[in-house]
Design a protein around this motif. Structure first.
Motif, PDB file in Angstrom:
ATOM      1  N   ALA A 254       0.834  -1.225   0.034  1.00  0.00           N
ATOM      2  CA  ALA A 254       0.198  -0.069   0.004  1.00  0.00           C
ATOM      3  C   ALA A 254       0.936   1.192   0.086  1.00  0.00           C
ATOM      4  CB  ALA A 254      -1.016  -0.002   1.265  1.00  0.00           C
ATOM      5  N   GLN A 255       2.035   1.330   0.835  1.00  0.00           N
ATOM      6  CA  GLN A 255       2.772   2.187   0.708  1.00  0.00           C
ATOM      7  C   GLN A 255       3.387   2.573  -0.638  1.00  0.00           C
ATOM      8  OE1 GLN A 255       5.848   1.887   3.784  1.00  0.00           O
ATOM      9  NE2 GLN A 255       6.877   3.981   3.367  1.00  0.00           N
ATOM     10  N   GLN A 256       3.935   1.480  -1.163  1.00  0.00           N
ATOM     11  CA  GLN A 256       4.602   1.767  -2.401  1.00  0.00           C
ATOM     12  C   GLN A 256       3.697   2.159  -3.530  1.00  0.00           C
ATOM     13  OE1 GLN A 256       5.836  -2.311  -2.904  1.00  0.00           O
ATOM     14  NE2 GLN A 256       8.075  -1.882  -2.097  1.00  0.00           N
ATOM     15  N   ALA A 257       2.409   1.717  -3.740  1.00  0.00           N
ATOM     16  CA  ALA A 257       1.466   2.342  -4.576  1.00  0.00           C
ATOM     17  C   ALA A 257       1.126   3.735  -4.241  1.00  0.00           C
ATOM     18  CB  ALA A 257       0.117   1.384  -4.214  1.00  0.00           C
ATOM     19  N   GLY A 258       1.106   4.199  -2.926  1.00  0.00           N
ATOM     20  CA  GLY A 258       0.839   5.602  -2.337  1.00  0.00           C
ATOM     21  C   GLY A 258       2.020   6.350  -2.983  1.00  0.00           C
TER      22      GLY A 258
END
Length: 523
Positions: free
Chosen positions: A302-306
């Protein structure tokens, strides 16, 4: 920078009003983008059906869109501060319940209530700014509100991803509850204002319009599950049309209608309302769909996508200021056309998207789309309320935001279902080769990908075939995504000349630049 107000009554704590409205305004898009990043975590924790998972986003947007005009009208009559306070309370409580929900039905219901609160907050907040500030001060106030929207959009996926990584999906909603609670505390110090319009609340207009919009959006959202031409869906469309006709009849007979239909005879106001409809397809759908693509197809956290989404969203924070200064030399008409052209070009360019595509390859198209959206944030909200006299500010803001939010719901639901349908079709052509290895059916795989969880479908396949199956499924979804991107590009490309034509009149329009007022003339 000074923000002069227009009347003695409005001089009571104008800065506090501006700050509270802007903080609340930033929370509303963040609630959409944050919940989108949280979907895979919700899916893994609560194990909902696909339709139930989609209602985490759709329930919020449906209530937000359906009640926007009603909330604007109520704010004018009942009191802007009162409606803003009620909306903030509902949003805070609903976000708290969302963060504590033990099953998806409670979560979905809480998201609907959050949408009700969001409708009240946005319309009454916009009306309070229009009442508190006038002239250049109002332009600066709405410029600040546009910037707050940009912050919510720009950092919503990133902050949501960080919160998910640190504390799980629940922290996203709990953080929204905490910030909304701070806004609620500030409402005690705000000044109340009403429209000087005699008469009671237009309940007949409120009920017919809200019910009509609710049935239409419900049919779009539930179309994939109920069948687009199924009897229940057709009844929803028919009921929506009958109620809309009743709304028109009712409003023409009202001395003080919820919405003055004559506003739709003003081409400038119509154009301002149509721009966010096109942008809902070209920009907002990507806020919801792209994070799931990165997490499902590329296996991103989720952090990488954000972080990748920052290429799309950061320009919405920067470009409103740039557009304000550029408007000294370029007309608003030209800026709005450029907005749509940039989004169209960016969506077409984004078809470079493939599994494991590097962020640098995606940076160009994402920055282009985000820049187009950012330009619009400097213009649209101020244009909507400045198109009418201050006494009808809530009404104008209500209809404008109704069209903006309802188009976002329709665009997200329609493009989401199109992606699933196209993916199912492409999977069906070759999934038989993997059935013996334990692959689920095409519908199950397509829904898992859309939920950001291709890994769960791949895990059921025997080890030797997993890599090939994963590549097959990822390719099917990517092909479907390319079709959707071309549709998004086409919508904005067609809208650009239409908006330019509607804005051909020479009429003054204030933008969010502190030193300049421009008119709608050719650049």
């Amino acid at each position: 920078m000074s923000l002069d107000t227009a009347s003695p009554a409005s001089k009571t704590r104008p800065i506090l009003t501006l700050v509270a409205v802007c903080v609340a305004g930033g929370l509303l898009p963040m609630s959409l983008t944050g919940s989108s990043v949280a979907l895979p975590g919700i899916n893994a924790d609560l194990d909902p059906a696909f339709a139930q998972l989609q209602w985490v986003v759709n329930g919020y947007n449906l209530a937000f869109a359906s009640l926007m005009l009603a909330a604007g009208s109520l704010a004018d009559r009942v009191g802007r501060r009162r409606i803003f306070t009620i909306g903030s309370l509902l949003f805070a409580l609903a976000s708290l319940v969302s963060g504590l929900a033990g099953n998806v039905l409670v979560l979905d219901a809480a998201r609907v209530v959050a949408g009700v609160g969001a409708a009240a907050v946005l319309t009454s907040g916009s009306a309070m700014l229009a009442q508190t500030f006038q002239g250049p001060a109002m332009a600066r106030a709405f410029g600040a509100l546009g910037t707050s929207f940009g912050i919510g959009i720009a950092f919503g996926p990133f902050i949501g991803g960080m919160l998910v990584e640190v504390g799980g999906w629940r922290t996203v909603f709990l953080a929204h509850a905490a910030l909304s609670g701070l806004v609620l505390l500030a409402t005690r110090l705000m000044t109340e204002s009403h429209a000087k319009v005699p008469g009671r609340v237009d309940w007949s207009g409120t009920i017919t319009f809200t019910s009509s919009l609710f049935l239409f959006v419900l049919a779009v959202v539930e179309g994939p599950q109920l069948g687009w031409l199924g009897p229940i869906n057709l009844m929803c469309y028919a009921g929506s049309a009958v109620l809309l006709a009743a709304f028109v009849v009712v409003e023409r007979r009202q001395a003080n209608p919820m919405f003055d239909l004559s506003l739709f005879l003003q081409s400038r106001y119509v154009a301002v309302c149509l721009v966010p409809v096109a942008l809902a397809f070209g920009f907002v759908t990507l806020l919801v769909l792209l994070p799931s693509y990165f997490m499902s197809i590329d296996g991103a956290t989720a952090q990488q996508a954000g972080i990748t989404m920052l290429f799309l969203t950061t320009p919405t924070l920067v470009m409103p200021t740039v557009a304000g200064y550029v408007s000294k030399w370029v007309s608003v008409r030209a800026l709005l056309v450029v907005t749509l052209v940039l989004v169209a070009v960016g969506a077409a360019w984004l078809t470079v998207l493939e599994p494991s595509t590097s962020a640098l390859v995606l940076a160009g198209p994402l920055l282009t789309i985000g820049s187009g959206m950012g330009i619009s944030l400097a213009i649209l909200d101020a244009a909507a309320v400045s198109s009418v006299e201050p006494e009808r500010a809530g009404m104008a803001a209500g209809m404008f935001n109704t069209m903006r939010l309802s188009s976002e719901v329709v665009a997200i639901a329609a493009m989401g279902s199109l992606l699933v349908s196209l993916t199912q079709s492409r999977l069906a052509d070759g999934i038989g080769a993997y059935t013996a290895q334990g692959a689920p059916d095409a519908d199950t795989v397509a829904n898992a990908i859309a939920a950001g969880d291709l890994q769960s479908a791949t895990a059921s396949v025997s080890g030797g075939a997993q890599q090939a199956f994963n590549a097959f499924a990822a390719g099917a979804y990517t092909d479907a995504f390319h079709v959707a991107l071309w549709i998004l590009a086409g919508v904005c490309a067609v809208a650009a000349p239409v908006i330019g034509w509607l804005l051909r009149e020479r009429a003054p329009l204030t933008v969010a630049d502190p030193s300049v007022e421009v008119t709608l003339v050719d650049a």
